[in-house]
Design a protein around this motif. Structure first.
Motif, PDB file in Angstrom:
ATOM      1  N   VAL A  15       1.041  -1.086  -0.354  1.00  0.00           N
ATOM      2  CA  VAL A  15      -0.180   0.251  -0.060  1.00  0.00           C
ATOM      3  C   VAL A  15       1.162   1.132  -0.171  1.00  0.00           C
ATOM      4  CG1 VAL A  15      -1.565   1.395   0.804  1.00  0.00           C
ATOM      5  CG2 VAL A  15      -1.557  -1.117   1.188  1.00  0.00           C
ATOM      6  N   VAL A  16       0.528   2.183  -0.911  1.00  0.00           N
ATOM      7  CA  VAL A  16       1.352   3.330  -1.136  1.00  0.00           C
ATOM      8  C   VAL A  16       0.575   4.896   0.233  1.00  0.00           C
ATOM      9  CG1 VAL A  16       2.113   5.580  -2.748  1.00  0.00           C
ATOM     10  CG2 VAL A  16       2.357   2.610  -3.501  1.00  0.00           C
ATOM     11  N   GLY A  17       1.461   5.722   1.087  1.00  0.00           N
ATOM     12  CA  GLY A  17       0.933   6.495   1.837  1.00  0.00           C
ATOM     13  C   GLY A  17       0.559   5.249   3.286  1.00  0.00           C
ATOM     14  N   ALA A  18       0.657   6.851   4.003  1.00  0.00           N
ATOM     15  CA  ALA A  18      -0.049   6.220   5.511  1.00  0.00           C
ATOM     16  C   ALA A  18      -0.856   7.400   5.875  1.00  0.00           C
ATOM     17  CB  ALA A  18       1.194   6.475   6.621  1.00  0.00           C
ATOM     18  N   GLY A  19      -1.529   7.819   5.098  1.00  0.00           N
ATOM     19  CA  GLY A  19      -2.294   8.629   5.516  1.00  0.00           C
ATOM     20  C   GLY A  19      -3.847   8.276   6.161  1.00  0.00           C
ATOM     21  N   PHE A  20      -5.150   8.239   5.854  1.00  0.00           N
ATOM     22  CA  PHE A  20      -6.530   7.934   6.114  1.00  0.00           C
ATOM     23  C   PHE A  20      -6.821   6.578   5.301  1.00  0.00           C
ATOM     24  CE2 PHE A  20      -7.821  12.061   8.153  1.00  0.00           C
ATOM     25  CZ  PHE A  20      -8.909  11.766   8.740  1.00  0.00           C
ATOM     26  N   SER A  21      -6.109   6.565   4.498  1.00  0.00           N
ATOM     27  CA  SER A  21      -6.186   5.463   2.986  1.00  0.00           C
ATOM     28  C   SER A  21      -5.302   4.381   3.309  1.00  0.00           C
ATOM     29  CB  SER A  21      -6.453   6.179   2.137  1.00  0.00           C
ATOM     30  OG  SER A  21      -7.181   7.515   1.342  1.00  0.00           O
ATOM     31  N   GLY A  22      -4.287   4.877   3.496  1.00  0.00           N
ATOM     32  CA  GLY A  22      -3.707   3.412   3.731  1.00  0.00           C
ATOM     33  C   GLY A  22      -3.552   3.288   5.151  1.00  0.00           C
ATOM     34  N   LEU A  23      -3.877   4.205   6.238  1.00  0.00           N
ATOM     35  CA  LEU A  23      -3.908   3.389   7.321  1.00  0.00           C
ATOM     36  C   LEU A  23      -5.377   2.681   7.855  1.00  0.00           C
ATOM     37  CD1 LEU A  23      -3.278   6.508   9.344  1.00  0.00           C
ATOM     38  CD2 LEU A  23      -1.452   4.709   9.408  1.00  0.00           C
ATOM     39  N   TYR A  24      -6.517   2.717   6.851  1.00  0.00           N
ATOM     40  CA  TYR A  24      -7.337   1.802   7.083  1.00  0.00           C
ATOM     41  C   TYR A  24      -7.523   0.543   6.134  1.00  0.00           C
ATOM     42  CZ  TYR A  24     -12.701   0.634   7.182  1.00  0.00           C
ATOM     43  OH  TYR A  24     -13.558  -0.252   7.522  1.00  0.00           O
ATOM     44  N   MET A  25      -6.587   0.229   4.873  1.00  0.00           N
ATOM     45  CA  MET A  25      -6.272   0.034   3.457  1.00  0.00           C
ATOM     46  C   MET A  25      -5.521  -1.267   4.874  1.00  0.00           C
ATOM     47  SD  MET A  25      -7.210  -0.785   1.105  1.00  0.00           S
ATOM     48  CE  MET A  25      -7.596  -2.464   1.179  1.00  0.00           C
ATOM     49  N   LEU A  26      -4.304  -0.893   5.915  1.00  0.00           N
ATOM     50  CA  LEU A  26      -3.818  -1.913   6.307  1.00  0.00           C
ATOM     51  C   LEU A  26      -4.409  -2.335   7.211  1.00  0.00           C
ATOM     52  CD1 LEU A  26      -1.127  -3.049   6.993  1.00  0.00           C
ATOM     53  CD2 LEU A  26      -0.372  -0.773   8.950  1.00  0.00           C
ATOM     54  N   TYR A  27      -5.163  -1.701   8.095  1.00  0.00           N
ATOM     55  CA  TYR A  27      -5.914  -2.715   9.111  1.00  0.00           C
ATOM     56  C   TYR A  27      -6.624  -3.154   8.956  1.00  0.00           C
ATOM     57  CZ  TYR A  27     -10.051  -2.932  12.993  1.00  0.00           C
ATOM     58  OH  TYR A  27     -10.772  -3.307  13.456  1.00  0.00           O
ATOM     59  N   ARG A  28      -8.160  -2.988   7.571  1.00  0.00           N
ATOM     60  CA  ARG A  28      -8.661  -4.456   7.298  1.00  0.00           C
ATOM     61  C   ARG A  28      -8.179  -5.744   6.550  1.00  0.00           C
ATOM     62  NH1 ARG A  28     -14.159  -3.935   6.453  1.00  0.00           N
ATOM     63  NH2 ARG A  28     -14.018  -5.052   5.079  1.00  0.00           N
ATOM     64  N   LEU A  29      -6.974  -5.095   5.870  1.00  0.00           N
ATOM     65  CA  LEU A  29      -6.774  -6.396   4.823  1.00  0.00           C
ATOM     66  C   LEU A  29      -5.347  -7.568   6.383  1.00  0.00           C
ATOM     67  CD1 LEU A  29      -4.684  -4.832   1.594  1.00  0.00           C
ATOM     68  CD2 LEU A  29      -6.854  -6.520   2.003  1.00  0.00           C
ATOM     69  N   ARG A  30      -4.472  -6.787   7.049  1.00  0.00           N
ATOM     70  CA  ARG A  30      -4.241  -7.556   8.005  1.00  0.00           C
ATOM     71  C   ARG A  30      -5.537  -7.844   9.609  1.00  0.00           C
ATOM     72  NH1 ARG A  30      -0.293  -3.708  11.911  1.00  0.00           N
ATOM     73  NH2 ARG A  30      -2.346  -3.532  13.169  1.00  0.00           N
ATOM     74  N   GLU A  31      -5.930  -7.459   9.193  1.00  0.00           N
ATOM     75  CA  GLU A  31      -7.495  -8.366  10.340  1.00  0.00           C
ATOM     76  C   GLU A  31      -7.900  -9.492   9.406  1.00  0.00           C
ATOM     77  OE1 GLU A  31      -8.775  -6.927  13.152  1.00  0.00           O
ATOM     78  OE2 GLU A  31      -7.236  -6.795  13.245  1.00  0.00           O
ATOM     79  N   ALA A  32      -7.807  -9.623   8.026  1.00  0.00           N
ATOM     80  CA  ALA A  32      -8.768 -10.388   7.095  1.00  0.00           C
ATOM     81  C   ALA A  32      -7.342 -11.656   7.188  1.00  0.00           C
ATOM     82  CB  ALA A  32      -8.695  -9.779   5.727  1.00  0.00           C
ATOM     83  N   GLY A  33      -5.815 -11.173   7.062  1.00  0.00           N
ATOM     84  CA  GLY A  33      -5.666 -11.746   7.807  1.00  0.00           C
ATOM     85  C   GLY A  33      -4.146 -11.884   6.235  1.00  0.00           C
TER      86      GLY A  33
END
Length: 546
Positions: A15-33
């Motif tokens: 994922v490119v970028g650690a703003g609103f988008s990157g933080l939530y994308m990381l959270y969702r994908l990591r929660e899904a394994g």
């Protein structure tokens, strides 16, 4: 994570970028394994809010609206101080999110993605960083945002300037000392309008170089009433529902009237005055009339009201005329301010009309226009961003057959996406709030949450159904792009040169790349596509395991 240059790091998603988008994308994908890593060029999380540290920087969406709703616990435990939060408070919030959900362990700071090439043989993205790492990812996701590539005009002689210069989109962490300095600000968009009043009291003299006068309305910012915040939090579910399915992504309870032309001049004046006294851009768009951005005559009723306000505030009639905008209200970024027009009543503030007297060059002493030289100690560029496509084009992205994204989109001349999420020829690549989605003409956190959830649900669907390749179909993106253009052409937005069209970047093709059909209807369209097995996308397995 290792940075050894001789080792290829394999991940499910980059994922490119650690703003609103990157933080939530990381959270969702990591929660899904899914193994996921976020790469951020800056030295901290926050995206645009990490770099936009200039004096006066604030969000112009109400604070209680401008945050995540995926976690009720998060929503209820964070307390915003003001109706419109300053940059530092928003940055504190995003750092709090990163800590609360333990996201930092999968974020690599001070690292820029320089290239992402799709390998058709193994159906993976080969990704390079500026510090030499090589990565292999099944999914490549851009969370860089629409407004992250700073636009610095290529003025002749900038390197020769003996003083200091700054861009508002990349402001230093250290305080800039304006005290007793002669300062020039180039640009009077939303950033310039925030910056100018904030530094006017500190400088010796402030010269504003204005190309286009702007409509601005008072923000009327104030501390939040704790009782109001408690009421919103107690009604979290309804707040979230209204935000997600509203037209602009805001949980608004007041309905606008159908047309400005159906009311008498006295009724319109009363409504506009109430909105002016209440303050904020949202008061004018959400609580006055529905036809302001589609009907020229209706638009002019509000434009004339604001021009009258400018004449009342600015004491010098000649100066007031220079500050008088003439474009359709709302078709450039709507602006709200704290004492912007009042600042021009100060003796140490002057205005230069660079449309009438263009900037010729930057000199060692300052700025030279066709009318003469202005000696300065500091120059501030409040010239915005290369919006919508700039952050994507900064990366060497190559899809099938080695075609670059810039080639596919013809340097911005022929941008085509399906739903603003994906583009044909670039399998397993997703764009969060990409071109041809509601993005910057919505409450952006609302749109970010919707995209992140759609993308993560899609990736889970592909895993469950043992599909390795996900790609937009050409015919689907042709139809979607045509629909986006038709919706935009039915409004006044395409009739004004603005950064929405790329007009702030010299040589950039004029294309309106925002979906104007509304956040709620757009969400329903995306949900319908997913419910039909991701209609409009090609989903397939490969012979080789990705």
């Amino acid at each position: 994570m290792t940075n050894k240059k001789d080792k290829i790091i394999k991940l499910d998603a980059v994922v490119v970028g650690a703003g609103f988008s990157g933080l939530y994308m990381l959270y969702r994908l990591r929660e899904a394994g899914f193994s996921t890593r976020v790469f951020e060029a800056a030295d901290g999380v926050g995206g645009v809010w990490h770099k936009n540290r200039y004096p006066g920087a604030r969000c112009d969406n109400e604070s209680i609206d401008y945050n995540f709703t995926f976690s009720e616990e998060l929503f209820k435990e964070w307390n915003w101080s003001h109706k419109f939060s300053e940059q530092s408070e928003i940055l504190d919030y995003l750092n709090y999110v990163a800590d609360k959900f333990d996201l930092r362990r999968d974020i690599q700071l001070n690292t820029r993605i320089t290239a992402a090439h799709y390998d058709e043989e193994i159906n993976r993205w080969n990704i390079q960083t500026d510090e030499g790492s090589t990565l292999s990812a099944k999914y490549f996701i851009s969370g860089a945002g629409c407004l992250s590539a700073a636009n610095i005009p290529k003025f002749k002689g900038l390197d020769s300037f003996d003083g200091e210069w700054y861009h508002t989109g990349n402001w230093p962490k250290e305080k800039v000392n304006f005290k007793g300095k002669r300062v020039g600000v180039i640009g009077t968009g939303s950033t310039g309008v925030q910056l100018i009043p904030a530094i006017a009291e500190e400088v010796d003299h402030l010269t504003v170089f204005q190309r286009t006068p702007q409509y601005s309305v008072p923000a009327r910012n104030h501390p939040y009433d704790p009782e109001y915040l408690k009421q919103v939090k107690d009604n979290f579910s309804e707040f979230k529902r209204k935000r997600r399915y509203s037209f602009g992504g805001f949980p608004n309870d007041v309905e606008a009237r159908p047309s400005a032309l159906k009311d008498t001049p006295e009724e319109r004046e009363k409504l506009y005055e109430a909105a002016w006294q209440k303050g904020a851009v949202s008061s004018f768009f959400l609580e006055t009339y529905e036809d302001l951005t589609v009907n020229e005559e209706a638009n002019e009723t509000l434009a004339a009201f604001i021009r009258k306000k400018i004449r009342e505030i600015v004491k010098d009639p000649e100066l007031a005329e220079k500050l008088m905008p003439t474009y359709y209200y709302g078709t450039k970024r709507p602006i709200q301010d704290t004492n912007y027009y009042e600042t021009y009543n100060r003796e140490n503030v002057s205005l230069v009309d660079v449309k009438a007297k263009p900037i010729v060059e930057i000199t060692p002493k300052g700025i030279r226009t066709t009318d003469g030289e202005y000696e300065l100690d500091i120059i501030v560029f409040a010239t915005g961003y290369d919006a919508m496509t700039g952050s994507l084009f900064k990366i060497d992205i190559r899809g099938k057959d080695g075609i670059t994204l810039k080639e596919k989109w013809e340097d911005g001349e022929q941008v085509k996406t399906y739903l603003g999420i994906a583009t044909s020829g670039f399998p397993n690549m997703f764009m969060i709030t990409g071109p041809e989605s509601p993005s910057v003409l919505s409450n952006v956190p609302t749109s970010i949450e919707q995209h992140v959830e759609w993308i993560s649900d899609c990736i889970e669907y592909l895993r469950e159904n043992e599909m390795n390749i996900f790609e937009a179909k050409e015919e689907a993106e042709e139809e979607w792009s045509k629909h986006c253009r038709e919706v935009a052409e039915a409004t006044l937005f395409t009739k004004t040169d603005s950064w929405y069209l790329g007009a702030n970047v010299a040589g950039k093709p004029r294309r309106f790349l925002i979906y104007l059909g509304g956040v709620g209807p757009y969400r329903e369209k995306c949900s319908e596509v997913a419910a039909k097995g991701y209609e409009g996308f090609s989903l397939r397995s490969s012979l080789k395991k990705a």
